[in-house]
Design an enzyme around this catalytic site. Sequence first.
Site, PDB file in Angstrom:
ATOM      1  N   HIS A 116      42.475  35.211  38.072  1.00 45.11           N
ATOM      2  CA  HIS A 116      42.915  33.884  37.631  1.00 45.11           C
ATOM      3  C   HIS A 116      44.426  33.810  37.422  1.00 45.11           C
ATOM      4  O   HIS A 116      44.985  32.716  37.311  1.00 45.11           O
ATOM      5  CB  HIS A 116      42.167  33.457  36.367  1.00 45.11           C
ATOM      6  CG  HIS A 116      42.623  34.126  35.103  1.00 45.11           C
ATOM      7  ND1 HIS A 116      41.927  35.158  34.515  1.00 45.11           N
ATOM      8  CD2 HIS A 116      43.684  33.901  34.295  1.00 45.11           C
ATOM      9  CE1 HIS A 116      42.536  35.539  33.410  1.00 45.11           C
ATOM     10  NE2 HIS A 116      43.615  34.788  33.251  1.00 45.11           N
ATOM     11  N   ASP A 149      36.937  38.596  38.304  1.00 53.36           N
ATOM     12  CA  ASP A 149      38.245  38.151  37.823  1.00 53.36           C
ATOM     13  C   ASP A 149      39.283  39.259  37.954  1.00 53.36           C
ATOM     14  O   ASP A 149      40.085  39.495  37.052  1.00 53.36           O
ATOM     15  CB  ASP A 149      38.171  37.666  36.371  1.00 53.36           C
ATOM     16  CG  ASP A 149      39.446  36.913  35.952  1.00 53.36           C
ATOM     17  OD1 ASP A 149      40.166  36.436  36.846  1.00 53.36           O
ATOM     18  OD2 ASP A 149      39.718  36.836  34.739  1.00 53.36           O
ATOM     19  N   GLY A 224      49.102  35.174  28.503  1.00 56.10           N
ATOM     20  CA  GLY A 224      50.169  36.014  29.025  1.00 56.10           C
ATOM     21  C   GLY A 224      49.794  37.477  29.034  1.00 56.10           C
ATOM     22  O   GLY A 224      50.362  38.284  29.771  1.00 56.10           O
ATOM     23  N   SER A 226      46.794  38.387  29.986  1.00 61.69           N
ATOM     24  CA  SER A 226      45.797  38.527  31.048  1.00 61.69           C
ATOM     25  C   SER A 226      46.291  39.451  32.147  1.00 61.69           C
ATOM     26  O   SER A 226      47.379  39.261  32.701  1.00 61.69           O
ATOM     27  CB  SER A 226      45.460  37.160  31.642  1.00 61.69           C
ATOM     28  OG  SER A 226      44.782  36.361  30.712  1.00 61.69           O
ATOM     29  N   GLY A 282      17.655  42.427  46.686  1.00 56.06           N
ATOM     30  CA  GLY A 282      16.734  41.384  47.140  1.00 56.06           C
ATOM     31  C   GLY A 282      15.762  40.944  46.074  1.00 56.06           C
ATOM     32  O   GLY A 282      14.573  40.711  46.366  1.00 56.06           O
TER      33      GLY A 282
END
Length: 480
Positions: A116, A149, A224, A226, A282
């Site tokens: 992000h 992310d 900030g 992150s 599956g």
Amino acid sequence: MKEESIFREAMKLGLTVFVAVCVFAAMTAAPVRAEVNLVTAIQEVAKKNIPTVVHIEVVEKQQIENPLLPFQDDPFFRYFFGNPNRQSPRNSEREIRGIGSGVLMDEQGHILTNSHVVSGATKIRVILSDGRRYGEESVKVVGTDPKTDLAVIRIVDKTPFPFATFGDSDKVDVGTWVVAIGHPQGLDQTVTQGIISAKHRRGGMSDPTSYQDFLQTDAAINPGNSGGPLINLDGEVIGINAAIVSSSGGFEGIGFAIPSNMALHVARQLTSTGRVERGWLGVTIQDLTPELAQSFGLPNIKGVLIANVFKDGPADLAGIRQGDVVVGYEGREVLNSGDFRNQVATAPIARDVMITLVRDGKTMEVKVNVGSEKKQEQALLESTRDRFGVVVRAMTDKESRRLRMSSGKGVVVSRVVPKGVFGRAGIEAGDIILQIDQQRIQSPEEFAANLSTLPSKQEVLLGVVDHRSGQSGFVRLTTP
């Protein structure tokens, strides 16, 4: 005298052998970990790792619709203001600036950060702790993985870079002291400390297609931070700071970091191929409730229930059935659905894995050959068609402009089975589905993945735009 001499020689030989054994044991024994000096530990961690943490500045361009456009046919508006919309453009462009952090992974300049932070950026600038700055011509996006992310970018420079050492996040215990380094609010090289508050958190995020297994920490993390590292007192990165839970927008003691083992697995794939390929069995799964655990004769709610098995998928071919309860994976206890999904996702494609499950009160082991996530998307779409009686597609740019909607938001219903659950709820071909409960939908794959996680007989609220009137509203249905 002869016997005494023999006894002395034997004693000497025995002592020699004893000393040799002690020396050998000392040489081969695992090194004893030095005691951590809590007075200076954080200082040492900061000194070692600050050079490896970078400040990331990004610029993203967004298209903004002309705010006067909806009034172009309003006679009252034209009477007072004329009709400037005939000459003015439909859209304008604005720049949004953001900041984040990252950690250097190797001397070649690869930087691990959050998806992000850099996704959608048109310009990226990286600033090192020693003041070196690299603009967009020197910084390249290697790859992004929104489902975890995570992202890898690279500084293209022949100069070797300092880089961090990564630790084993599986060995981190609750209560472990940790240090966060980053650039909160643009304040360079900020160091905060705390502990690991909990493990295996979902982070309060509702997207079932994401892979979340957060470490929770009370080390202060703010906007900030992150993409910056969470570090143990040995100076090893054991997490990548990603998010906070806050009612004010600032830090309130609850922060989340992506475990280093997951981060490194993703980063290595992004660095080598630019994308992430995940394992797939599956099946669709759901967490156990106390009631379900009791009905299956289980002592606790650890494990996951197999809600559906895709025909001819890896689990189906291995003999796994709907209603089985998975309690172990490769000899390790399965805690919940998120834990199981993450373990399967990191398994190498085409590798055999051992699944421990409970069926009819009996514990058994089944060997499954791991499939590719590429087949998962097609299987999910087919399952959605068969179970819910609906087929969807991505919205075109023309449709987005006509409905004045953001591109890539929502999916268009292309076919509905009249007697299916969507058909009975009044959904028609051409309608647009924007969200399922509180989760916004941006692609057919995301639509199918969200529906696949829903158990039977559950009420669901759909956000829908009617294709005839253009009016939006909500439709309630019950899953089959």
